[in-house]
Structures are given as structure tokens and as C-alpha cells.
Design a protein around this motif. Structure first.
Motif, PDB file in Angstrom:
ATOM      1  N   GLY A   1       0.754  -1.167  -0.025  1.00 30.90           N
ATOM      2  CA  GLY A   1      -0.088  -0.112   0.256  1.00 30.90           C
ATOM      3  C   GLY A   1       0.805   1.223  -0.073  1.00 30.90           C
ATOM      4  O   GLY A   1       0.425   2.099  -0.757  1.00 30.90           O
ATOM      5  N   TYR A   2       1.987   1.330   0.599  1.00 30.36           N
ATOM      6  CA  TYR A   2       2.795   2.438   0.859  1.00 30.36           C
ATOM      7  C   TYR A   2       3.638   2.613  -0.539  1.00 30.36           C
ATOM      8  O   TYR A   2       3.951   3.696  -1.110  1.00 30.36           O
ATOM      9  CB  TYR A   2       4.063   2.185   2.043  1.00 30.36           C
ATOM     10  N   ILE A   3       4.117   1.457  -1.115  1.00 28.23           N
ATOM     11  CA  ILE A   3       4.607   1.562  -2.678  1.00 28.23           C
ATOM     12  C   ILE A   3       3.502   2.232  -3.416  1.00 28.23           C
ATOM     13  O   ILE A   3       3.976   3.009  -4.281  1.00 28.23           O
ATOM     14  CB  ILE A   3       5.107   0.016  -3.011  1.00 28.23           C
ATOM     15  N   THR A   4       2.447   1.874  -3.583  1.00 20.70           N
ATOM     16  CA  THR A   4       1.290   2.500  -4.092  1.00 20.70           C
ATOM     17  C   THR A   4       1.197   3.855  -4.202  1.00 20.70           C
ATOM     18  O   THR A   4       1.333   4.581  -4.974  1.00 20.70           O
ATOM     19  CB  THR A   4      -0.092   1.698  -4.068  1.00 20.70           C
ATOM     20  N   LYS A   5       1.231   4.355  -2.829  1.00 23.31           N
ATOM     21  CA  LYS A   5       1.390   5.778  -2.395  1.00 23.31           C
ATOM     22  C   LYS A   5       2.468   6.629  -3.181  1.00 23.31           C
ATOM     23  O   LYS A   5       2.384   7.605  -3.774  1.00 23.31           O
ATOM     24  CB  LYS A   5       1.225   5.856  -0.979  1.00 23.31           C
ATOM     25  N   ILE A   6       3.701   5.913  -3.105  1.00 20.97           N
ATOM     26  CA  ILE A   6       4.947   6.396  -3.633  1.00 20.97           C
ATOM     27  C   ILE A   6       4.847   6.732  -5.264  1.00 20.97           C
ATOM     28  O   ILE A   6       5.130   7.552  -5.640  1.00 20.97           O
ATOM     29  CB  ILE A   6       6.239   5.431  -3.356  1.00 20.97           C
ATOM     30  N   ILE A   7       4.124   5.644  -5.727  1.00 23.14           N
ATOM     31  CA  ILE A   7       3.910   5.712  -7.522  1.00 23.14           C
ATOM     32  C   ILE A   7       2.871   6.811  -7.680  1.00 23.14           C
ATOM     33  O   ILE A   7       3.027   7.448  -8.510  1.00 23.14           O
ATOM     34  CB  ILE A   7       3.464   4.399  -7.703  1.00 23.14           C
TER      35      ILE A   7
ATOM     36  N   ARG B   1       1.689  17.785 -12.172  1.00 32.71           N
ATOM     37  CA  ARG B   1       1.334  18.922 -11.216  1.00 32.71           C
ATOM     38  C   ARG B   1       2.896  19.675 -10.924  1.00 32.71           C
ATOM     39  O   ARG B   1       3.572  18.727 -10.819  1.00 32.71           O
ATOM     40  CB  ARG B   1       0.549  18.724 -10.177  1.00 32.71           C
ATOM     41  N   HIS B   2       2.840  20.864 -10.789  1.00 30.36           N
ATOM     42  CA  HIS B   2       4.149  21.358 -10.370  1.00 30.36           C
ATOM     43  C   HIS B   2       4.058  21.858  -9.126  1.00 30.36           C
ATOM     44  O   HIS B   2       5.104  22.348  -8.239  1.00 30.36           O
ATOM     45  CB  HIS B   2       4.589  22.408 -11.137  1.00 30.36           C
ATOM     46  N   GLY B   3       2.616  21.738  -8.514  1.00 32.07           N
ATOM     47  CA  GLY B   3       2.324  22.176  -6.888  1.00 32.07           C
ATOM     48  C   GLY B   3       1.633  21.118  -6.533  1.00 32.07           C
ATOM     49  O   GLY B   3       0.595  20.817  -6.774  1.00 32.07           O
ATOM     50  N   LEU B   4       2.189  20.469  -5.460  1.00 37.40           N
ATOM     51  CA  LEU B   4       1.485  19.204  -4.521  1.00 37.40           C
ATOM     52  C   LEU B   4       1.528  19.375  -3.194  1.00 37.40           C
ATOM     53  O   LEU B   4       2.698  19.657  -2.682  1.00 37.40           O
ATOM     54  CB  LEU B   4       1.694  17.919  -5.383  1.00 37.40           C
ATOM     55  N   MET B   5       0.587  18.604  -2.288  1.00 41.47           N
ATOM     56  CA  MET B   5       0.724  18.658  -0.987  1.00 41.47           C
ATOM     57  C   MET B   5       0.623  17.128  -0.723  1.00 41.47           C
ATOM     58  O   MET B   5      -0.247  16.196  -1.149  1.00 41.47           O
ATOM     59  CB  MET B   5      -0.290  19.223  -0.307  1.00 41.47           C
ATOM     60  N   LEU B   6       1.544  16.794   0.346  1.00 44.48           N
ATOM     61  CA  LEU B   6       1.573  15.478   1.177  1.00 44.48           C
ATOM     62  C   LEU B   6       0.735  15.693   2.325  1.00 44.48           C
ATOM     63  O   LEU B   6       1.491  16.435   2.875  1.00 44.48           O
ATOM     64  CB  LEU B   6       2.844  15.098   1.198  1.00 44.48           C
ATOM     65  N   VAL B   7      -0.277  15.151   2.496  1.00 46.09           N
ATOM     66  CA  VAL B   7      -1.461  15.260   3.625  1.00 46.09           C
ATOM     67  C   VAL B   7      -1.390  13.989   4.508  1.00 46.09           C
ATOM     68  O   VAL B   7      -1.419  13.149   3.884  1.00 46.09           O
ATOM     69  CB  VAL B   7      -2.446  15.894   2.977  1.00 46.09           C
ATOM     70  N   GLY B   8      -1.238  14.411   5.554  1.00 42.38           N
ATOM     71  CA  GLY B   8      -1.485  13.098   6.627  1.00 42.38           C
ATOM     72  C   GLY B   8      -1.044  13.336   8.023  1.00 42.38           C
ATOM     73  O   GLY B   8       0.090  14.059   8.000  1.00 42.38           O
ATOM     74  N   PRO B   9      -1.227  12.614   8.874  1.00 35.52           N
ATOM     75  CA  PRO B   9      -1.027  12.795  10.276  1.00 35.52           C
ATOM     76  C   PRO B   9       0.691  12.302  10.514  1.00 35.52           C
ATOM     77  O   PRO B   9       1.150  11.618   9.676  1.00 35.52           O
ATOM     78  CB  PRO B   9      -1.791  11.946  11.136  1.00 35.52           C
ATOM     79  N   SER B  10       1.089  12.451  11.638  1.00 36.78           N
ATOM     80  CA  SER B  10       2.440  12.038  11.914  1.00 36.78           C
ATOM     81  C   SER B  10       2.367  10.662  12.015  1.00 36.78           C
ATOM     82  O   SER B  10       1.479   9.982  12.485  1.00 36.78           O
ATOM     83  CB  SER B  10       3.083  12.577  13.190  1.00 36.78           C
ATOM     84  N   GLY B  11       3.523   9.916  11.327  1.00 37.83           N
ATOM     85  CA  GLY B  11       3.455   8.464  11.491  1.00 37.83           C
ATOM     86  C   GLY B  11       2.831   7.761  10.232  1.00 37.83           C
ATOM     87  O   GLY B  11       2.819   6.636   9.924  1.00 37.83           O
ATOM     88  N   SER B  12       2.327   8.537   9.239  1.00 43.25           N
ATOM     89  CA  SER B  12       1.911   8.143   7.968  1.00 43.25           C
ATOM     90  C   SER B  12       3.060   7.753   6.912  1.00 43.25           C
ATOM     91  O   SER B  12       2.647   7.293   5.691  1.00 43.25           O
ATOM     92  CB  SER B  12       0.696   9.123   7.485  1.00 43.25           C
ATOM     93  N   GLY B  13       4.033   8.410   7.023  1.00 43.58           N
ATOM     94  CA  GLY B  13       5.231   8.330   6.154  1.00 43.58           C
ATOM     95  C   GLY B  13       5.387   9.302   5.081  1.00 43.58           C
ATOM     96  O   GLY B  13       5.904   8.903   3.939  1.00 43.58           O
ATOM     97  N   LYS B  14       4.927  10.365   5.361  1.00 44.99           N
ATOM     98  CA  LYS B  14       5.134  11.541   4.299  1.00 44.99           C
ATOM     99  C   LYS B  14       6.429  11.920   3.832  1.00 44.99           C
ATOM    100  O   LYS B  14       6.788  11.915   2.694  1.00 44.99           O
ATOM    101  CB  LYS B  14       4.727  12.981   4.865  1.00 44.99           C
ATOM    102  N   THR B  15       7.597  11.945   4.794  1.00 49.58           N
ATOM    103  CA  THR B  15       8.904  12.274   4.751  1.00 49.58           C
ATOM    104  C   THR B  15       9.616  11.336   3.720  1.00 49.58           C
ATOM    105  O   THR B  15      10.141  11.511   2.914  1.00 49.58           O
ATOM    106  CB  THR B  15       9.669  12.689   5.760  1.00 49.58           C
ATOM    107  N   LYS B  16       9.361  10.089   4.369  1.00 44.74           N
ATOM    108  CA  LYS B  16       9.979   9.029   3.814  1.00 44.74           C
ATOM    109  C   LYS B  16       9.340   8.628   2.290  1.00 44.74           C
ATOM    110  O   LYS B  16      10.076   8.214   1.338  1.00 44.74           O
ATOM    111  CB  LYS B  16       9.851   7.546   4.548  1.00 44.74           C
ATOM    112  N   CYS B  17       8.324   9.101   2.072  1.00 43.95           N
ATOM    113  CA  CYS B  17       7.507   8.845   0.602  1.00 43.95           C
ATOM    114  C   CYS B  17       8.271   9.673  -0.378  1.00 43.95           C
ATOM    115  O   CYS B  17       8.684   9.153  -1.517  1.00 43.95           O
ATOM    116  CB  CYS B  17       6.040   9.502   1.129  1.00 43.95           C
ATOM    117  N   TYR B  18       8.627  10.971  -0.186  1.00 38.52           N
ATOM    118  CA  TYR B  18       9.374  11.760  -1.267  1.00 38.52           C
ATOM    119  C   TYR B  18      10.760  11.289  -1.480  1.00 38.52           C
ATOM    120  O   TYR B  18      11.455  11.446  -2.390  1.00 38.52           O
ATOM    121  CB  TYR B  18       8.820  13.073  -0.881  1.00 38.52           C
ATOM    122  N   GLU B  19      11.293  11.225  -0.075  1.00 39.80           N
ATOM    123  CA  GLU B  19      12.965  10.765  -0.079  1.00 39.80           C
ATOM    124  C   GLU B  19      13.117   9.262  -0.765  1.00 39.80           C
ATOM    125  O   GLU B  19      14.121   9.348  -1.649  1.00 39.80           O
ATOM    126  CB  GLU B  19      13.308  10.414   1.463  1.00 39.80           C
ATOM    127  N   VAL B  20      12.213   8.427  -0.612  1.00 36.67           N
ATOM    128  CA  VAL B  20      12.277   7.063  -1.332  1.00 36.67           C
ATOM    129  C   VAL B  20      12.068   7.382  -2.846  1.00 36.67           C
ATOM    130  O   VAL B  20      13.034   7.069  -3.680  1.00 36.67           O
ATOM    131  CB  VAL B  20      11.145   6.202  -0.820  1.00 36.67           C
TER     132      VAL B  20
END
Length: 277
Positions: free
Chosen positions: A85-91, A100-119
Motif C-alpha cells: 500500500g505504501y509503494i502504491t502511494k509512492i507511485i 502538477r508542479h505544485g502538490l501537497m503530501l497530507v497526513g498525520p504524523s506516522g503516515s510516512g510523508k517524509t520517507k515517501c518523497y525521499e524514497v
């Protein structure tokens, strides 16, 4: 209208990739643009609506090939568990950066926002020069992270000195100017890691529009290049204006996608062994 334009852009990319594809192009474009922003409960309603619009149409699973392999390898290198499910979110984040040239990663702490864009940045950089799933080739990614709430508006965008009337560049204006002047094809992601509110983000409405122009109070206008993307990592959009939200692509990450077991497993891997056990 912005949402419709994004769907048309996504459909255009798909048509260039698969000239022989039929109405599935429209279906897949609608899914690619809208699914990332929905919660798990909302997806059931969305799927019901889509099944009414495209009855008896069956979608084939999409093969992301080298991109998915690279993402899973980066997860392994970073000691992260490659939850499907997380791999799907990264894709989905990758698909959103394409249209889009402007986008938002939205979600509470622990949902993996930072690692999503880093990966994703590491995975795309590792594939540099190879043909991409969206047409063209993958380019290396540079990320610039700043917290807009930790500094003043003047330090972010630049300001005039009231005594000398000298202009001093802000952090963002310096980064954008350097990126706009660069002649390379490397992707540049500007990550705003902090709460979104009307105090600072309303000044970015022009840069989030299709004309992609950052207007400074000095009268200078800096136009973003095609390789530059503005990303916002936020917990919620409670105080964001509709004007800002409508200008950005959305990728919503829920903690339920990961659960607790991946955190536990990854932590256990870091524990040193005792006596070879």
C-alpha cells in the motif's frame, strides 16, 4: 477547471504512451488524478461512481516495472519495509509530479510523508537516463527542504531594509532564482515542511498557477522551469484557503496503510546482535 485540466493532461500523457488505447485512457486518467487524494472509506464511493460511468470496463493492472523495482530496492537500502500500500502511494506521488508542479503530501504524523518523497527521489535518481513510465527519461532529483513557519515572511521571500532601501533576498527567492538559472535537466523539488496557513502561502498563488511565476515585492518576477516542483508536507488543511488547495495536487497518506508492524520490524533490524545470536 484546474481539476479538469489535470485529467486532460494525464490523458494526453497516456495517449502518447499508448496510441492504441481506447476509452480506458479516460478511466485511468481520472483514477490517477483522483485516487491519491481519497481516504480508504471514500474510495469505495469513488469506485461505485466510476463503475456507473464505465460499466463492464475492466482495467488491466499497470506494470511500473523498473520504477517499482527501484522503489523497493531503495526501501531495503534505507531499512524500510516495502509495504504494498505504501509503494502504491509512492507511485501515486510520482504520477502527481508528472501532471502538477505544485502538490501537497497530507497526513498525520506516522503516515510516512517524509520517507515517501525521499524514497521516490532516491529511486528516480537511481534510474537516471532510463525510459520512464510517463514518457521521456528519468532525471536525477535534488530536494531542498525548508520550514516556512520557522522564519519571517521577509526571510522567506526577501525584503527591503526600511533604512537603506536595500533589497535582501529570502531563502525561497534565492533557491528559486538559482534553480531557474540552472541549465541542467535535473528535477528540483522544493519541500515546505510546515503548517500551511494564509499568512505565507497566499503569496504563492501566482507561482502555483499555470503561469508558474514567483512575484517578489521588489517587483522582480521569476518564472519556474519545467523541472521545478513545489511540495508541501502538511498534517492537515484546516486553515488553508480553497484558492490554495485547488491549485495543488493532493496525495493523502493514512497511518492505517502502514500500521505498527513495519515500524516494529524495521526497528528490530537495527538492534545489534549479541554473541552472534
Amino acid at each position: 477547471m484546474r481539476a479538469v485540466k489535470t485529467v486532460i493532461s494525464a490523458a494526453g500523457n497516456l495517449k502518447r504512451e499508448n496510441p492504441e488505447m481506447n476509452e480506458l485512457i479516460c478511466l485511468r486518467a481520472i483514477r490517477d488524478v483522483n485516487v491519491p487524494k481519497f481516504l480508504q472509506d471514500d474510495l469505495k464511493l469513488f469506485n461505485g461512481i466510476v463503475s456507473d460511468l464505465f460499466p463492464k470496463t475492466r482495467e488491466e493492472p499497470i506494470d511500473y516495472g523498473s520504477l517499482e523495482e527501484s522503489i523497493r530496492k531503495v526501501c531495503d537500502d534505507k531499512c524500510l519495509k516495502d509495504v504494498n500500500g505504501y509503494i502504491t502511494k509512492i507511485i501515486q506521488l510520482y504520477e502527481t509530479t508528472v501532471v502538477r508542479h505544485g502538490l501537497m503530501l497530507v497526513g498525520p504524523s506516522g503516515s510516512g510523508k517524509t520517507k515517501c518523497y525521499e524514497v521516490l527521489a532516491a529511486a528516480v535518481t537511481a534510474l537516471q537516463g532510463q525510459a520512464s513510465v510517463s514518457g521521456g527519461v528519468y532525471e536525477a532529483v535534488q530536494t531542498y527542504v525548508l520550514n516556512p513557519k520557522s522564519i519571517t515572511m521577509g526571510q522567506l521571500y526577501g525584503e527591503f531594509d526600511l533604512l537603506t532601501h536595500e533589497w535582501t533576498d529570502g531563502i525561497l527567492s534565492s533557491l528559486i532564482r538559482t534553480g531557474a538559472a540552472a541549465m541542467d535537466e535535473e528535477k528540483k523539488w522544493y519541500m515546505f515542511d510546515g503548517p500551511v496557513d494564509a499568512v505565507w502561502i497566499e503569496n504563492m498563488n501566482t507561482v502555483l498557477d499555470d503561469n508558474k511565476k514567483l512575484c517578489l515585492s521588489s517587483g522582480e518576477i521569476i518564472k519556474l522551469s519545467d523541472v521545478m516542483t513545489l511540495m508541501f508536507e502538511v498534517q492537515d488543511l484546516a486553515v488553508a484557503s480553497p484558492a490554495t488547495v485547488s491549485r495543488c495536487g493532493m496525495v493523502y497518506l493514512e497511518p492505517s496503510i502502514l500500521g505498527l508492524s513495519p515500524f516494529t520490524e524495521c526497528w528490530l533490524r537495527t538492534i545489534p546482535t549479541l554473541n552472534g545470536q
